[in-house]
Design a protein around this motif. Structure first.
Motif, PDB file in Angstrom:
ATOM      1  N   PHE A   1      33.145  10.918  31.927  1.00  0.00           N
ATOM      2  CA  PHE A   1      33.277   9.819  32.880  1.00  0.00           C
ATOM      3  C   PHE A   1      33.351   8.520  32.093  1.00  0.00           C
ATOM      4  CE2 PHE A   1      28.845  10.888  32.368  1.00  0.00           C
ATOM      5  CZ  PHE A   1      28.182   9.682  32.233  1.00  0.00           C
ATOM      6  N   MET A   2      33.920   7.522  32.716  1.00  0.00           N
ATOM      7  CA  MET A   2      34.106   6.216  32.082  1.00  0.00           C
ATOM      8  C   MET A   2      33.172   5.206  32.740  1.00  0.00           C
ATOM      9  SD  MET A   2      36.599   6.776  29.901  1.00  0.00           S
ATOM     10  CE  MET A   2      37.400   5.240  29.512  1.00  0.00           C
ATOM     11  N   VAL A   3      32.627   4.314  31.923  1.00  0.00           N
ATOM     12  CA  VAL A   3      31.765   3.238  32.419  1.00  0.00           C
ATOM     13  C   VAL A   3      32.199   1.950  31.738  1.00  0.00           C
ATOM     14  CG1 VAL A   3      29.407   2.338  32.548  1.00  0.00           C
ATOM     15  CG2 VAL A   3      29.808   4.799  32.763  1.00  0.00           C
ATOM     16  N   SER A   4      32.260   0.869  32.521  1.00  0.00           N
ATOM     17  CA  SER A   4      32.467  -0.458  31.941  1.00  0.00           C
ATOM     18  C   SER A   4      31.426  -1.399  32.539  1.00  0.00           C
ATOM     19  CB  SER A   4      33.885  -0.972  32.188  1.00  0.00           C
ATOM     20  OG  SER A   4      34.119  -1.135  33.563  1.00  0.00           O
ATOM     21  N   LEU A   5      31.112  -2.447  31.783  1.00  0.00           N
ATOM     22  CA  LEU A   5      30.021  -3.336  32.162  1.00  0.00           C
ATOM     23  C   LEU A   5      30.268  -4.713  31.570  1.00  0.00           C
ATOM     24  CD1 LEU A   5      26.937  -3.773  33.025  1.00  0.00           C
ATOM     25  CD2 LEU A   5      26.410  -3.086  30.690  1.00  0.00           C
ATOM     26  N   ASP A   6      29.915  -5.729  32.331  1.00  0.00           N
ATOM     27  CA  ASP A   6      29.904  -7.090  31.819  1.00  0.00           C
ATOM     28  C   ASP A   6      28.701  -7.789  32.444  1.00  0.00           C
ATOM     29  OD1 ASP A   6      30.880  -9.113  30.204  1.00  0.00           O
ATOM     30  OD2 ASP A   6      32.163  -9.948  31.765  1.00  0.00           O
ATOM     31  N   GLY A   7      27.872  -8.395  31.621  1.00  0.00           N
ATOM     32  CA  GLY A   7      26.686  -9.069  32.124  1.00  0.00           C
ATOM     33  C   GLY A   7      26.111 -10.005  31.086  1.00  0.00           C
ATOM     34  N   THR A   8      24.947 -10.581  31.406  1.00  0.00           N
ATOM     35  CA  THR A   8      24.287 -11.492  30.475  1.00  0.00           C
ATOM     36  C   THR A   8      22.779 -11.302  30.520  1.00  0.00           C
ATOM     37  OG1 THR A   8      24.286 -13.218  32.172  1.00  0.00           O
ATOM     38  CG2 THR A   8      26.042 -13.321  30.537  1.00  0.00           C
ATOM     39  N   ILE A   9      22.165 -11.525  29.370  1.00  0.00           N
ATOM     40  CA  ILE A   9      20.709 -11.639  29.248  1.00  0.00           C
ATOM     41  C   ILE A   9      20.456 -13.073  28.807  1.00  0.00           C
ATOM     42  CG2 ILE A   9      18.648 -10.884  28.011  1.00  0.00           C
ATOM     43  CD1 ILE A   9      20.032  -8.185  27.569  1.00  0.00           C
ATOM     44  N   THR A  10      19.633 -13.818  29.554  1.00  0.00           N
ATOM     45  CA  THR A  10      19.433 -15.234  29.252  1.00  0.00           C
ATOM     46  C   THR A  10      18.086 -15.546  28.597  1.00  0.00           C
ATOM     47  OG1 THR A  10      18.596 -15.681  31.473  1.00  0.00           O
ATOM     48  CG2 THR A  10      20.988 -15.966  31.107  1.00  0.00           C
ATOM     49  N   HIS A  11      17.170 -14.569  28.538  1.00  0.00           N
ATOM     50  CA  HIS A  11      15.848 -14.771  27.935  1.00  0.00           C
ATOM     51  C   HIS A  11      15.543 -13.600  27.003  1.00  0.00           C
ATOM     52  CE1 HIS A  11      15.427 -17.567  31.266  1.00  0.00           C
ATOM     53  NE2 HIS A  11      14.328 -18.036  30.708  1.00  0.00           N
TER      54      HIS A  11
ATOM     55  N   PRO B   1      18.712 -12.866  24.148  1.00  0.00           N
ATOM     56  CA  PRO B   1      19.772 -13.447  24.976  1.00  0.00           C
ATOM     57  C   PRO B   1      21.136 -13.097  24.381  1.00  0.00           C
ATOM     58  CG  PRO B   1      18.036 -15.049  24.621  1.00  0.00           C
ATOM     59  CD  PRO B   1      17.732 -13.868  23.724  1.00  0.00           C
ATOM     60  N   ASP B   2      22.012 -12.608  25.230  1.00  0.00           N
ATOM     61  CA  ASP B   2      23.315 -12.164  24.742  1.00  0.00           C
ATOM     62  C   ASP B   2      24.209 -11.831  25.916  1.00  0.00           C
ATOM     63  OD1 ASP B   2      25.257 -11.480  22.900  1.00  0.00           O
ATOM     64  OD2 ASP B   2      24.178  -9.755  22.082  1.00  0.00           O
ATOM     65  N   ARG B   3      25.477 -11.701  25.618  1.00  0.00           N
ATOM     66  CA  ARG B   3      26.445 -11.183  26.594  1.00  0.00           C
ATOM     67  C   ARG B   3      26.441  -9.667  26.460  1.00  0.00           C
ATOM     68  NH1 ARG B   3      32.827 -10.971  26.196  1.00  0.00           N
ATOM     69  NH2 ARG B   3      33.251 -10.225  28.296  1.00  0.00           N
ATOM     70  N   LEU B   4      26.410  -8.985  27.581  1.00  0.00           N
ATOM     71  CA  LEU B   4      26.534  -7.536  27.597  1.00  0.00           C
ATOM     72  C   LEU B   4      27.974  -7.226  27.969  1.00  0.00           C
ATOM     73  CD1 LEU B   4      23.361  -6.708  29.708  1.00  0.00           C
ATOM     74  CD2 LEU B   4      23.578  -6.585  27.225  1.00  0.00           C
ATOM     75  N   HIS B   5      28.677  -6.564  27.070  1.00  0.00           N
ATOM     76  CA  HIS B   5      30.072  -6.242  27.365  1.00  0.00           C
ATOM     77  C   HIS B   5      30.386  -4.849  26.831  1.00  0.00           C
ATOM     78  CE1 HIS B   5      34.300  -6.617  28.180  1.00  0.00           C
ATOM     79  NE2 HIS B   5      34.548  -6.226  26.939  1.00  0.00           N
TER      80      HIS B   5
ATOM     81  N   VAL C   1      18.445 -11.355  33.710  1.00  0.00           N
ATOM     82  CA  VAL C   1      19.502 -10.371  33.473  1.00  0.00           C
ATOM     83  C   VAL C   1      20.432 -10.399  34.675  1.00  0.00           C
ATOM     84  CG1 VAL C   1      20.054  -7.935  33.082  1.00  0.00           C
ATOM     85  CG2 VAL C   1      17.930  -8.898  32.148  1.00  0.00           C
ATOM     86  N   SER C   2      21.719 -10.551  34.419  1.00  0.00           N
ATOM     87  CA  SER C   2      22.719 -10.577  35.488  1.00  0.00           C
ATOM     88  C   SER C   2      23.867  -9.644  35.138  1.00  0.00           C
ATOM     89  CB  SER C   2      23.275 -11.988  35.693  1.00  0.00           C
ATOM     90  OG  SER C   2      22.255 -12.874  36.081  1.00  0.00           O
TER      91      SER C   2
END
Length: 185
Positions: free
Chosen positions: A55-65, A132-136, A37-38
């Motif tokens: 409040f506002m939250v934004s996120l971008d990441g990845t799950i590879t497994h 596994p997926d992109r977290l956006h 996870v990154s």
């Protein structure tokens, strides 16, 4: 004594070494090269985050497994008190907690048939397994309508949060994110 001076002055002079600043929080992905996870981007606003309120939250990441029962989860929650960060104990699964089975913990959302709609609208699940997926999540509004009287005394202040995922069998670090933020009640 030198550490105390650094802890008090680093925020005044800018971003902590190795951290990114979004203007509202300082954060870093503290994982290693083979993390499952990154986190690539994280932001929260306004600063300080005012509770109750929006409040506002934004996120971008990845799950590879595929992530399910093979991980442990550790949350370190510290609050600045008297010039230093002090660990907040784990009380009712909030604070500095170790979860030997985070999927079981997260399945509370499944059992209640409730996942924050802001997450589901962006394809981010609340329960295991995580594939596994992109977290956006683009800047998304969350609302804290109230705070329990039990937590009000703790809420206002400067916080340090570190979340780590470790392989249950090898103890190898599989994901890590760390942040500093300010909350005001």
């Amino acid at each position: 004594m030198l550490l105390l001076v650094l802890a008090l002055t680093v925020p005044a002079f800018g971003v902590r070494p190795g951290f990114q600043s979004t203007g509202t929080l300082e954060w870093r992905d503290c994982g290693v090269g083979d993390s499952w996870v990154s986190i690539h981007q994280l932001n929260a606003s306004p600063s300080p985050i005012k509770l109750p309120g929006d409040f506002m939250v934004s996120l971008d990441g990845t799950i590879t497994h595929n992530l399910a029962d093979e991980l442990t989860l550790d949350v370190l929650l510290e609050k600045a008190m008297l010039g230093r960060y002090t660990k907040w104990p784990c009380v009712h699964d909030v604070g500095t907690c170790h979860y030997t089975d985070p999927c079981h913990f997260l399945n509370r959302y499944l059992n209640r048939a409730y996942c924050p709609p802001q997450l589901t609208a962006n394809g981010i699940p609340c329960t295991c397994p995580f594939n596994p997926d992109r977290l956006h999540m683009p800047p998304t509004r969350f609302t804290a309508s109230s705070i329990s009287d039990n937590w009000k005394f703790m809420a206002s202040g400067d916080y340090h949060v570190k979340i780590t995922l470790n392989d249950k069998h090898t103890k190898q670090l599989r994901g890590c994110v760390e942040a500093y933020l300010i909350i005001e009640v």
